[in-house]
Every structure is written in structure tokens, then in C-alpha cells.
Design a protein around this motif. Structure first.
Motif, PDB file in Angstrom:
ATOM      1  N   HIS A 136      21.625 -12.775  21.432  1.00  0.00           N
ATOM      2  CA  HIS A 136      22.493 -13.410  20.397  1.00  0.00           C
ATOM      3  C   HIS A 136      23.784 -13.876  21.196  1.00  0.00           C
ATOM      4  O   HIS A 136      24.508 -12.981  21.269  1.00  0.00           O
TER       5      HIS A 136
ATOM      6  N   HIS B 222      26.644 -17.441  22.114  1.00  0.00           N
ATOM      7  CA  HIS B 222      26.977 -18.833  21.766  1.00  0.00           C
ATOM      8  C   HIS B 222      27.708 -19.103  23.042  1.00  0.00           C
ATOM      9  O   HIS B 222      29.046 -19.147  22.939  1.00  0.00           O
TER      10      HIS B 222
ATOM     11  N   HIS C 111      21.876 -15.732  10.779  1.00  0.00           N
ATOM     12  CA  HIS C 111      23.026 -15.194  10.819  1.00  0.00           C
ATOM     13  C   HIS C 111      23.011 -14.543   9.221  1.00  0.00           C
ATOM     14  O   HIS C 111      23.371 -15.308   8.429  1.00  0.00           O
TER      15      HIS C 111
ATOM     16  N   HIS D  48      23.515  -9.729  12.717  1.00  0.00           N
ATOM     17  CA  HIS D  48      24.536  -9.201  11.980  1.00  0.00           C
ATOM     18  C   HIS D  48      24.404  -7.919  11.001  1.00  0.00           C
ATOM     19  O   HIS D  48      24.413  -6.895  11.383  1.00  0.00           O
TER      20      HIS D  48
ATOM     21  N   ASP E 152      26.905 -11.171  20.763  1.00  0.00           N
ATOM     22  CA  ASP E 152      27.321 -12.640  19.829  1.00  0.00           C
ATOM     23  C   ASP E 152      28.425 -13.163  20.442  1.00  0.00           C
ATOM     24  O   ASP E 152      29.700 -13.569  19.878  1.00  0.00           O
TER      25      ASP E 152
HETATM   26 ZN   LIG Z   1      26.492 -15.492  16.230  1.00  0.00          ZN
END
Ligand SMILES: [Zn+2]
Length: 381
Positions: free
Chosen positions: A79, A81, A211, A234, A286
């Protein structure tokens, strides 16, 4: 044929085991070979064993002497970005002065600032930024990263239409992605909007991630179960009903302690209960500029052990083999076994638990992808 022999690992942490994600006590079984060795041909592992055994069949091979260090499969970050421009330093300072994520967003900060900078950046700028971030991941021992494509915001209903009518058909036709992901949360995309996007993506053959329940227990874990998503991520606010629904549908939880830490919260997801419920827990970074500006899996292992009461072994299983299965790559990566890619890291310590124990500085010695060295700090010490 290029051949490589890794010898004298104090612990060769293989994670060999059943060909599926690990649950309950299996998450503590790392299948460690002491004074271990590994033979690699053309980037693929062909043998694992004691150093003595491997040395015998390593005559033509280039030798990598781990010299009593720990060898681990490359971390798999399920996970992240990593593609964005700009940063969120102003938000960081506002938060340090006591403002919440929601207050910062309401004041015009938050995700918008990096959305605008990302939109303004050229493709080349974004590529260069992403390459820089990719290097950071390697420096932390991560050899596979899930990359979400980016982000945009307008009114949620309009955006749902844009995604469903234009983006998803193009992504499907050009096979640009394997998964579709939605930030399901009050004030962002609610359950109904999330269901619309994910159901459309599923019809196009994309697999699903969500998410879920980061800020409120919104029923997103149940939505993940209903749509048979691969993962729900999450889960800081998910309760036992959510865990049971996920278990019934085979949804893997992806826990992101870095975002809890960086937002100054103490509400970590209930990892112990999830493990006891039989869920195949994954730990990921994340990595993103707003809520988790860290690509470091060793830092996530530290948080998993100190804040979520996972054992070091469970945290390692969660960030390697379980993460690999959550990305549909469990047959190729995530453990050191015959037939898998030789993606591995050598850590400058003797016991794998040290990777989670010492924190805040790099313990990486070197990193290999498909049997080739991609990072070495060996000459720096
Ligand atoms: Zn995320």
C-alpha cells in the motif's frame, strides 16, 4: 547462465511454508536456516540450505558472503502512493501546532495542495520524483511496491461519474492497473459512492482494495467483504463484526501504522484481534506526502511491535509473504524458496528481531533484485 551463491547468513529467513497467506500461529513461523546459504541461477532461487551444502554446489558461482548477517526476502509494500509532486510541510507544521487532519483540510490545506502541484507537474517531473521515491524504498530493503496511480478530488458524485464513465473503461481497455481502490470515508466517498466505483471496476475485471474505516467505523470493512475485495486497508476503527465479515469473504487486512504515527494519533488498528480472528494480516507503509511520509518498512515493523503488539516474526510475515499474496504475487516473491525470484536484503545484524528492535537508522547492508545487487552500503562502513 549467471549464478550467485549467498553463504554464511547468520539467519537465512526463508518464510518457506504453505502456498497461501499465513494466519494465526503460522505468522510466527519464519523457517530460518542458521548459517544458511542460497543458490541463484539467472535471478531465480534454485536451492536453499546450510552454507556447507550450498558451497558444495557453488563452484562456478559468484560468492556473496553474508558474513554472519541476516538475510531476508525483500519487503513487499502492498500500500503506497509514490507518485506525487510537492510535499505537505505546511500541514506538518500545522499538525505539530495541534490542528487535526480535518481542521487542516477545512482550512484549505490537506490533500488539495499536493493534488494541485501534481496536476501542474509534467510527466517527466512525476517520473523523476517517483524514481527518487523508488530508491528510498530500496534503501529500506523493499523490492516490490504497490503504486496507486494518483489522486484527484472534485465533488464526490461528479468524480464517481468521471471514474465510472471515462477513467475505468480506459484503464480496463489499456490494462493500466490490476486493482481499483477507493477512500471510503465520511466526507470523501461514502459507502454508496464507493460501492458504485468498485462494482464498476469489478465488472471490468479489476481486483479491489479499499481504504476502510480509517477515521470512522463506516461499514467499509463490510463493503470490502460484500464485494470480495482482495484487501481492506487501514481499519483503525473497524470492530469485531468487520473482522468476522472480512474473514468470511477472505479479505486481507492491510495495516498502516505509519499513518497513525504521523498523524499523531494513538488509535492503531487491532492487529492482535485480527490475527486471533484468523485474518492474514499485512503491514505496509502507506507512503504518501500527507499522512505517512515514510517509505521505511523497518520503521513499520518497529511500530507494529511497539504499538500493535505484534511479534517481530508476525510483523515480518505481514510485510513479506502475506503482502505478496495480497498483491497476487505469492507464487513469485515474499519468501526465499526454490523457484521464486531472488529478491533479498542483507541486514547488518545477527538476529532478525533487531530489524524491528533498533529504530530510526538504516541497518541495510545490501539489496538484491532478481539476483543482481541494486544497493550496497558495504563500502561505507
Ligand atoms: Zn493510502
Amino acid at each position: 547462465m549467471s549464478s550467485l551463491a549467498v553463504l554464511h547468513a547468520s539467519q537465512l529467513v526463508t518464510l518457506a511454508g504453505p502456498k497461501r497467506p499465513r494466519v494465526r500461529s503460522e505468522m510466527s513461523e519464519l523457517a530460518i536456516v542458521h548459517d544458511g546459504g542460497m543458490l541463484v541461477h539467472d535471478g531465480v532461487i534454485v536451492a536453499i540450505g546450510s552454507s556447507t551444502e550450498i558451497e558444495r554446489s557453488a563452484r562456478q558461482s559468484e560468492i556473496v558472503d553474508a558474513s554472519g548477517r541476516v538475510v531476508l526476502p525483500g519487503f513487499v509494500d502492498a500500500h503506497a502512493h509514490p507518485v506525487f509532486a510537492g510535499n505537505r510541510l505546511d500541514d506538518f507544521e500545522r499538525r505539530a501546532r495541534g490542528k487535526t487532519y480535518e481542521q487542516i483540510a477545512a482550512a484549505g490545506g490537506g490533500i488539495w495542495s499536493t493534488v494541485e502541484k501534481t496536476r501542474a507537474a509534467s510527466e517527466m517531473d512525476l517520473l523523476n520524483q517517483a524514481k527518487k521515491h523508488a530508491n528510498w524504498f530500496l534503501e529500506c530493503g523493499t523490492t516490490t511496491v504497490e503504486a496507486k496511480s494518483g489522486y484527484g478530488e472534485c465533488r464526490a458524485d461528479e468524480y464517481v461519474d468521471l471514474v465510472n464513465e471515462e477513467m475505468l473503461p480506459a484503464v480496463g481497455a489499456e490494462r493500466l492497473a490490476e486493482f481499483c481502490d477507493v477512500f471510503c470515508e465520511h466526507g470523501y466517498f461514502d459507502i454508496e459512492q464507493s460501492r458504485k466505483i468498485l462494482a464498476a471496476a469489478k465488472r471490468l475485471g479489476l481486483k479491489l482494495r479499499i481504504h476502510a474505516d480509517q477515521l470512522t467505523n463506516s461499514g467499509a470493512a463490510q463493503l470490502a467483504a460484500e464485494l470480495e475485495a482482495t484487501t481492506a486497508d487501514h481499519l483503525e476503527k473497524t470492530d469485531e463484526d468487520g473482522f468476522a465479515a472480512m474473514k468470511a469473504s477472505g479479505v486481507q487486512p492491510v495495516l498502516l501504522p505509519g499513518s497513525v504515527y504521523a498523524l499523531g494519533s494513538t488509535c492503531y488498528p487491532r492487529a492482535r484481534e485480527m490475527i486471533e480472528a484468523g485474518l492474514a494480516v499485512v503491514i505496509a507503509t502507506d507512503f504518501n506526502p500527507g499522512s505517512s511520509p515514510s517509505p521505511s518498512m523497518p520503521m513499520m515493523l518497529s511500530l507494529a511491535c511497539t504499538q500493535m503488539k505484534m511479534s517481530p516474526a508476525e510483523a515480518i510475515a505481514a510485510s513479506t509473504i502475506n503482502a505478496a499474496y495480497s498483491l497476487d504475487r505469492g507464487d513469485k516473491i515474499g519468501s526465499l524458496e526454490q523457484g521464486k525470484l531472488a529478491n533479498f536484503s542483507i541486514f547488518d545484524c545477527e538476529d532478525y528481531r533487531e530489524i524491528a528492535y533498533w529504530f530510526g537508522f538504516p541497518q541495510i547492508h545490501s539489496v538484491y533484485v532478481r539476483g543482481r545487487p541494486v544497493l550496497s552500503r558495504a563500502n561505507e562502513t
